[in-house]
Design an enzyme around this catalytic site. Structure first.
Site, PDB file in Angstrom:
ATOM      1  N   TYR A   1       0.793  -1.229   0.000  1.00  0.00           N
ATOM      2  CA  TYR A   1       0.000   0.000   0.000  1.00  0.00           C
ATOM      3  C   TYR A   1       0.824   1.278   0.000  1.00  0.00           C
ATOM      4  CZ  TYR A   1      -3.938  -3.049   0.246  1.00  0.00           C
ATOM      5  OH  TYR A   1      -4.857  -4.013  -0.071  1.00  0.00           O
TER       6      TYR A   1
ATOM      7  N   PHE B   1     -10.695  -2.996  10.400  1.00  0.00           N
ATOM      8  CA  PHE B   1     -11.800  -3.220   9.479  1.00  0.00           C
ATOM      9  C   PHE B   1     -11.290  -3.828   8.178  1.00  0.00           C
ATOM     10  CE2 PHE B   1     -10.396   1.214   9.325  1.00  0.00           C
ATOM     11  CZ  PHE B   1     -10.041   1.372   8.005  1.00  0.00           C
TER      12      PHE B   1
END
Length: 404
Positions: free
Chosen positions: A119, A404
């Site tokens: 990322y 999450f």
């Protein structure tokens, strides 16, 4: 390949792709839970013909930043079919999400990285960190402060949104990086009956102190394992307290639960007061640290001007962003505790950043001076990084428990 919305009718295809990529075979209950999580999300897919080969869901979160809140898509279920790796699928989906953020004037996005190496290439930087803390609770917890002596009480998890929810929302302002929770997030995600990582753990328990509420902890327990000679466990998922005395009382309670010998807290802030007021650091140990919430500055100017600043700074920063060219360039950052401006300039550069490193610094959890020392940020003017650190500083380190 075509990048487009994933309709509700294709959610089962998306789940099949997620389970293929993450090597999962969930039961129907977990599958139904994941489907329910996806429903309110924004969903972007990559289609090869009519085959879904890439998928990203984005929660519609609100995130605390220094001085306020910002809308912040929380990216999850990021998946690319193994047959379509290295073909620009993830790049295409994230580019579309960035475009939508810009269209809606949403300046930041965030995620928890399943693979750290991926990322950073897309502009995300680790903006918060968590500590794994373990307490040997086979003997009374040694403390250097006197615990609050008000009696603890247990709260029914069903009552948590009404009883604990307002307190949690009030404490969000004290730390950047925390996600607002509505009733559905409390009951449908944070306090689910069975823990998906360990089905031997109890349902969630909530212990609270004070009326009005002065602190609480969310925890689960597991009995001893005689075969492995493992003592009973208390796993702490969250602990918030108004004062050190309240925090000490909650930790004392957790460390004194019968038939347990270990308290394990996952993802505590690195500046947790427990690490200072513990009377015996052989009893209270930090067993690990990890990057937690990764932040992407989708609109650098809007993000910087939306947060508060702790000290004056007048710096020329050069930003490189290979994914969102509008962020790239040379800008004069003029910050005061009362406001900030960020405008293009041709003046000599003081600091040069890749956007991922500016994202890591954004919430105040990573110091620019550390990145200079690591060779990741170029300091052209001595002392410029220290000036930026002072301006970005927050009283408490950013932190989040919400994965999450």
């Amino acid at each position: 390949m075509e990048i487009r919305d994933v309709p509700e009718a294709h959610l089962d295809r998306a789940l099949d792709l997620v389970h293929l990529v993450f090597h999962e075979r969930p039961d129907e209950e977990k599958r139904a839970h994941q489907r329910a999580l996806m429903l309110p999300c924004e969903r972007v897919g990559a289609y090869d013909g009519e085959t879904l080969v890439g998928f990203v869901a984005a929660h519609r979160f609100t995130l605390s930043v220094p001085g306020g809140d910002l809308p912040c898509p929380g990216l999850t279920f990021v998946s690319v079919a193994p047959t379509h790796r290295r073909r620009g699928v993830l790049s295409g989906m994230l580019t579309e999400l960035y475009r939508r953020c810009a269209e809606r004037q949403v300046p930041i996005a965030a995620l928890w990285a399943s693979e750290d190496a991926i990322y950073g290439r897309f502009g995300f930087g680790p903006a918060t960190r968590g500590a794994l803390v373990e307490i040997d609770s086979r003997r009374p917890l040694a403390l250097r402060v006197d615990p609050d002596e008000r009696p603890p009480r247990l709260i029914d998890p069903a009552d948590a949104p009404a009883v604990v929810g307002p307190y949690y929302e009030a404490t969000r302002a004290h730390r950047a990086g925390r996600i607002a929770r509505d009733e559905e997030r409390w009951s449908g995600e944070w306090l689910v009956d069975e823990d998906e990582d360990d089905d031997e753990l109890s349902p969630p328990r909530i212990v609270a102190l004070g009326d009005p509420l002065a602190g609480y902890a969310v925890y689960r327990t597991k009995g001893a394992n005689d075969d492995t000679h493992t003592p009973g466990l208390v796993r702490v998922d969250e602990l918030e307290a108004d004062t050190p005395a309240v925090a000490a009382a909650l930790w004392r309670y957790l460390a004194s639960i019968d038939l347990t010998g270990t308290v394990r807290a996952w993802g505590r802030p690195l500046d947790d007061p427990l690490l200072h007021f513990a009377g015996d650091r052989d009893q209270v140990r930090v067993t690990g640290q990890f990057p937690a919430l990764w932040v992407r500055l989708v609109d650098v100017r809007a993000a910087l001007t939306a947060r508060s600043w702790a000290a004056p700074a007048d710096l020329v920063v050069e930003v490189h962003d290979s994914r969102i060219p509008a962020n790239s360039g040379r800008f004069r950052l003029t910050a005061e505790p009362g406001g900030v401006s960020y405008e293009p300039t041709g003046d000599p550069v003081d600091l040069a950043f890749d956007v991922r490193d500016l994202g890591a610094c954004y919430l105040g959890g990573t110091r620019a001076t550390e990145l200079v020392a690591a060779g990741l940020v170029e300091e052209h003017t001595p002392g410029a990084a220290a000036t930026l650190d002072a301006a970005l500083r927050t009283d408490r380190l950013p932190h989040t428990d919400d994965e999450f």
